[in-house]
Motif scaffolding. Structure first.
Motif, PDB file in Angstrom:
ATOM      1  N   UNK A   1       0.808  -1.209   0.000  1.00  9.45           N
ATOM      2  CA  UNK A   1       0.000   0.000   0.000  1.00  9.45           C
ATOM      3  C   UNK A   1       0.841   1.259   0.000  1.00  9.45           C
ATOM      4  N   UNK A   2       1.905   1.263   0.783  1.00 11.32           N
ATOM      5  CA  UNK A   2       2.796   2.424   0.807  1.00 11.32           C
ATOM      6  C   UNK A   2       3.502   2.609  -0.532  1.00 11.32           C
ATOM      7  N   UNK A   3       3.764   1.495  -1.222  1.00 13.94           N
ATOM      8  CA  UNK A   3       4.368   1.594  -2.558  1.00 13.94           C
ATOM      9  C   UNK A   3       3.408   2.277  -3.536  1.00 13.94           C
ATOM     10  N   UNK A   4       2.122   1.868  -3.485  1.00 12.53           N
ATOM     11  CA  UNK A   4       1.130   2.554  -4.316  1.00 12.53           C
ATOM     12  C   UNK A   4       1.028   4.027  -3.940  1.00 12.53           C
ATOM     13  N   UNK A   5       1.104   4.305  -2.628  1.00 16.88           N
ATOM     14  CA  UNK A   5       1.046   5.683  -2.168  1.00 16.88           C
ATOM     15  C   UNK A   5       2.233   6.478  -2.707  1.00 16.88           C
TER      16      UNK A   5
ATOM     17  N   UNK B   1      -3.065   9.326 -10.747  1.00 21.33           N
ATOM     18  CA  UNK B   1      -2.985   9.286  -9.286  1.00 21.33           C
ATOM     19  C   UNK B   1      -4.245   8.752  -8.596  1.00 21.33           C
ATOM     20  N   UNK B   2      -5.490   9.047  -9.058  1.00 16.43           N
ATOM     21  CA  UNK B   2      -6.665   8.512  -8.342  1.00 16.43           C
ATOM     22  C   UNK B   2      -6.701   6.987  -8.244  1.00 16.43           C
ATOM     23  N   UNK B   3      -6.426   6.218  -9.337  1.00 14.26           N
ATOM     24  CA  UNK B   3      -6.410   4.754  -9.149  1.00 14.26           C
ATOM     25  C   UNK B   3      -5.333   4.300  -8.174  1.00 14.26           C
ATOM     26  N   UNK B   4      -4.195   4.999  -8.182  1.00 16.10           N
ATOM     27  CA  UNK B   4      -3.153   4.628  -7.233  1.00 16.10           C
ATOM     28  C   UNK B   4      -3.610   4.870  -5.789  1.00 16.10           C
TER      29      UNK B   4
ATOM     30  N   UNK C   1      -3.838   2.060  -3.000  1.00 17.90           N
ATOM     31  CA  UNK C   1      -3.149   2.283  -1.730  1.00 17.90           C
ATOM     32  C   UNK C   1      -4.104   2.126  -0.556  1.00 17.90           C
ATOM     33  N   UNK C   2      -5.301   2.687  -0.696  1.00 18.77           N
ATOM     34  CA  UNK C   2      -6.274   2.590   0.388  1.00 18.77           C
ATOM     35  C   UNK C   2      -6.713   1.164   0.644  1.00 18.77           C
ATOM     36  N   UNK C   3      -6.977   0.409  -0.453  1.00 19.76           N
ATOM     37  CA  UNK C   3      -7.442  -0.966  -0.301  1.00 19.76           C
ATOM     38  C   UNK C   3      -6.381  -1.829   0.369  1.00 19.76           C
ATOM     39  N   UNK C   4      -5.148  -1.770  -0.140  1.00 16.02           N
ATOM     40  CA  UNK C   4      -4.104  -2.623   0.418  1.00 16.02           C
ATOM     41  C   UNK C   4      -3.696  -2.178   1.822  1.00 16.02           C
ATOM     42  N   UNK C   5      -3.697  -0.871   2.085  1.00 18.90           N
ATOM     43  CA  UNK C   5      -3.381  -0.408   3.435  1.00 18.90           C
ATOM     44  C   UNK C   5      -4.439  -0.885   4.427  1.00 18.90           C
TER      45      UNK C   5
END
Length: 877
Positions: free
Chosen positions: A187-191, A219-222, A226-230
């Motif tokens: 998630x942090x990687x996506x962030x 950026x919105x899909x990322x 990020x939110x889902x995996x976090x």
């Protein structure tokens, strides 16, 4: 992206993750590690929701300040970054004083950042509202540029610090905690990708290049990923272990069901009750309690001779074709003990009428979890066990009347010891509801049905049931309930001529608001069509085969016995003499003419609330020989009355057994059909559409016209009673009678009996509170049918003492829109049929997918006439 879905999804997931962690207890926020992690989840959820374009527009409009959402979102992101750093400090550990000072320093610094964001926004000139590209649009605007950079740098610092901490901790942990950390790092990687896209887009603007797509499209899909995996990273360590435990418990619970089903009726009434809301681990524990209680009840009748014989048969089957299910000597032992247990259960169910065995057996297969599962499997699948069960039943039946009282021994845990005999129940009324209720009660008690009249031997008219002469439709919710209560009964009805048409494949219907519904080939709802005489006769014959059920005809119920706290039986009159019948549970299924309100008042109980909605509908019905080749199969044809068109008129053609049509016409006050045979056809042609009259032109009438005026909707709210006696419950039309035009009465009655069975499987029928639970459970299908019926009838003139409420008018307007959507969109129609067929409650119409179909869905033009095929029209010639 303008819909905001990529922001709302992670927002909801983060909120759910926070809820899961908060479910651990009220002292959670005092935990130095869990509190900041929950702050991350809650603040992150708020930031995601606030970042969605629809929310941005709403906040800006509400405050009257263009782009007011910008500093609000940035401040939230900064608070989120502070939560990351505080969590890192707590995880790193060290002296409490040092941790406290470091956490205060972080909070102080980020509080200054938040203050700076608001100050810079106040100094910036940002008159144009931007919901998606504010970062790049104002990238070169003084003060706004600095504000954007300030919050991005603060967020990046926290993200990097948390990533470093997570990677270092990853080497020290195992199991679900490690999985959670891996997800958190992903998630942090996506962030990080999200931040890189933002930085690049703004840097491009600073250099006069337009790479805004990185900010608006990439950026919105990322952010969503990020939110889902976090959220998953924070949730997995919390919910993983109990989820695994519950999954294993559920698997074992399912495997033990045959053993539980074999023994649960033998347990003490207050032990091992499984409730629908129990998690699998609790279900398994309660199930095992019931199993052990059942084994204890069977223990005096465990016959070692049965075990020895079964073991020999099982060993002999080794190496054979495998049909016995025995593959090893160990399995042979389990099968033998299963046969011994099944035979013992048969004897206990017959109140110990069989001989106590000369040589008692022992049951070793419940000593370990694995062997208990094998025992359960053998009970359900082994032919050797089935044979032992049949032989035990035969021995018990043969010895039932041959032994003296001294020879009969009763185990102290058996039903005989608890109650001196099997439980007893009385059912008032021998109609469909009464018969179904008796079938359910027979699994728990000896049942007597009190019937005032003489019931016919076959499918013939029954006295006291005038509505039976009119059309009845058992909707799919009722069909499923009926076949669940009496497995195979629908096939029996079909064998005798009943039809099971597929709704909207074999239905031509005009809605009250005027639309014709489209037909489609892939239908998932099935109804049951036949005469009421045939329906009642097949059910009655099936139920009365049960030796545990006794029918007392020409017997009138005079009063309930007992008092306001408990009903203990009934007083009846038969052959000019009165007698009393004791009962642990009395069920009133006497229909619309129920005298339950009078009986309850005689016990000193206050009157129950009632409501009547009488649309003044009159019915006229006649049976026709189907014309031409229509007898081989024809759809239901239904023209529904419009309550806003005075008088309201409607009609229906229902194909029934014997190649016949049962035709029912209906009209409200001032337009009711008469019993004159010559006026039947003209009335059919005068409906909102003349299709029924046109189809009858070549049909041959077989009966005279029969009319009925007793069609009011009447409901008694027994479930709301302040006081309710134990030992008494009311079901079927005795609770609520409906306008027959909607066809929901039979389905509601069958579903109410399902509710009765559901309660009795979890609580002894004589236990305190059982009757009230039955009444409340039966009220749910009643409420569904009532809402569907009254929602239309209340709009007829003088239908009720009170005019429709604002809520009823609002809901009716929405239902009209839902019907319109259903007539023009097959997806909306399927949802509408879920409700009309009583498979789902009316609240299903208010779910988001249906609302979207009603207000936003694609709609085809309305049909101009009934969707009969050319072949169907020719069949009536």
């Amino acid at each position: 992206m303008d819909s905001g879905i990529v922001f709302y999804i992670p927002g909801v997931l983060l909120l759910v993750a926070a809820g899961l962690k908060l479910s651990a207890g009220t002292g959670l926020w005092r935990d130095s590690l869990v509190a900041p992690s929950n702050a991350i989840l809650l603040v992150g959820s708020a930031v995601c929701v606030l970042s969605a374009p629809p929310t941005i527009r709403y906040v800006n409009d509400a405050t009257g300040v263009a782009n007011f959402s910008a500093p609000l979102v940035y401040a939230g992101m900064t608070a989120l970054s502070a939560s990351y750093l505080v969590l890192m400090i707590r995880w790193k550990g060290g002296p409490p004083g040092t941790q406290q000072r470091a956490a205060r320093l972080v909070l102080g610094v980020y509080a200054l950042v938040v203050a700076g964001i608001w100050v810079l926004f106040g100094l910036a000139e940002v008159p144009v509202e931007r919901t998606q590209d504010l970062d790049t649009y104002y990238a070169n605007t003084p003060c706004m540029r600095e504000m954007i950079v300030l919050y991005m740098v603060a967020h990046t610092a926290a993200t990097v610090a948390l990533a470093v901490m997570s990677v270092s901790w990853l080497r020290e942990v195992r199991g679900v905690t490690r999985v959670g950390l891996i997800l958190l790092i992903v998630g942090l990687t996506f962030d990080a990708g999200y931040q890189i896209a933002k930085y690049t887009a703004m840097a491009a603007r600073w250099n006069g290049v337009d790479w805004d797509f990185l900010s608006t499209d990439v950026s919105p899909p990322l952010v969503m990923l990020a939110g889902v995996t976090t959220a998953a990273g924070f949730a997995v360590p919390r919910v993983g272990p109990p989820a695994v435990d519950n999954l294993r418990a559920w698997k074992r619970y399912r495997l033990l069901k045959p053993l539980w089903a074999e023994l649960q009726t033998l347990r003490a009434p207050t032990e091992g009750i499984i409730r629908w809301w129990d998690p699998p681990v609790v279900r398994l524990a309660r199930q095992e309690i019931a199993i052990w209680d059942g084994v204890l009840a069977c223990s005096p009748y465990l016959d070692d001779q049965v075990r020895t014989t079964a073991y020999a048969e099982a060993v002999a089957s080794l190496g054979a074709d495998g049909t016995s299910g025995v593959r090893s000597p160990h399995r042979a032992t389990v099968v033998a003990e299963a046969a011994m247990l099944a035979a013992a259960r048969v004897q206990v169910l017959h109140d110990g009428r069989a001989e106590v065995p000369a040589r008692a057996g022992t049951l070793e297969s419940i000593s370990t979890p694995r062997r208990m599962v094998l025992l359960s499997r053998a009970l359900s699948s082994s032919p050797i066990v089935a044979q032992a069960r049949r032989q035990a039943a035969a021995r018990t039946a043969a010895g039932r009347d041959s032994r003296s009282p001294q020879q009969k021994r009763v185990h102290p845990m058996s039903s005989s010891a608890r109650t001196a005999s099997r439980r007893t129940a009385v059912v008032i009324g021998g109609g469909m509801t009464g018969m179904l209720a008796a079938a359910v009660l027979a699994d728990f008690a000896d049942v007597r049905i009190i019937e005032r009249d003489v019931l016919p031997d076959g499918p013939h008219p029954r006295k006291g049931l005038p509505q039976a002469r009119h059309a009845h439709v058992l909707w799919s919710g009722g069909v499923k309930a009926l076949d669940d209560l009496l497995p195979g009964i629908v096939d029996q009805l079909v064998d005798q001529g009943a039809h099971t048409p597929r709704i909207m494949t074999d239905l031509v219907s005009k809605a009250p608001s005027g639309q014709w519904f489209r037909r489609f080939t892939h239908a998932r709802h099935t109804s049951l069509l036949c005469s009421r005489d045939l329906l009642d006769a097949v059910i009655r014959t099936r139920v009365l085969r049960d030796h545990r059920i006794t029918l007392l005809q020409q017997t009138e119920l005079l009063a309930l016995l007992g008092d306001g706290d408990r009903v203990t039986g009934v007083r009846v009159r038969a052959d000019q003499s009165e007698t009393s019948l004791s009962a642990d549970l009395v069920i009133d299924a006497s229909g619309r003419a129920s005298r339950a309100p009078v009986w309850l008042r005689e016990l000193g109980l206050p009157p129950v609330q009632e409501r009547t909605v009488d649309a003044g509908i009159g019915y006229a019905s006649r049976i026709y020989r189907a014309p031409g080749s229509a007898a081989d199969g024809f759809p239901i044809v239904n023209v529904q009355a419009d309550p806003r068109r005075i008088p309201g008129r409607g009609g229906i053609i229902v194909p029934i057994e014997g190649g016949r049509w049962l035709v029912t016409l209906a009209g409200s006050r001032g337009g009711q059909p008469s019993s004159d045979n010559d006026e039947f056809m003209p009335f059919a042609l005068s409906l909102p559409h003349p299709v029924i009259g046109e189809l009858l032109e070549n049909a041959t009438p077989e009966t005279d016209v029969i009319t009925t005026r007793s069609t009011a909707n009447k409901r008694r709210y027994y479930e709301r009673a302040a006081r309710w006696p134990d030992g008494f419950a009311v079901l079927g039309d005795a609770v609520a009678g409906y306008n027959p035009v909607y066809g929901h009465g039979l389905s509601a009655a069958a579903q109410s009996v399902i509710a009765l069975r559901h309660v009795l499987r979890r609580q002894d029928l004589g236990a305190r509170g059982t009757a009230r639970r039955v009444q409340k459970a039966a009220a749910r299908p009643v409420e569904n049918a009532w809402s569907l019926a009254v929602g239309q009838d209340v709009f007829y003139p003088d239908a009720s003492d009170q005019p429709p409420t604002r809520l009823e008018r609002t809901l009716a307007a929405f239902v009209d829109k839902a019907v319109d959507a259903g007539s023009r969109n097959p997806h909306a129609l399927r949802i509408l049929l879920d409700v009309m067929s009583m498979e789902k409650p009316p609240a299903r119409l208010l779910m988001p997918d249906m609302l979207a179909l009603v207000y936003l869905g694609r709609k085809t033009p309305p049909l101009e006439g009934p969707p009969l095929t050319e072949q169907e029209r020719k069949a009536t010639l």
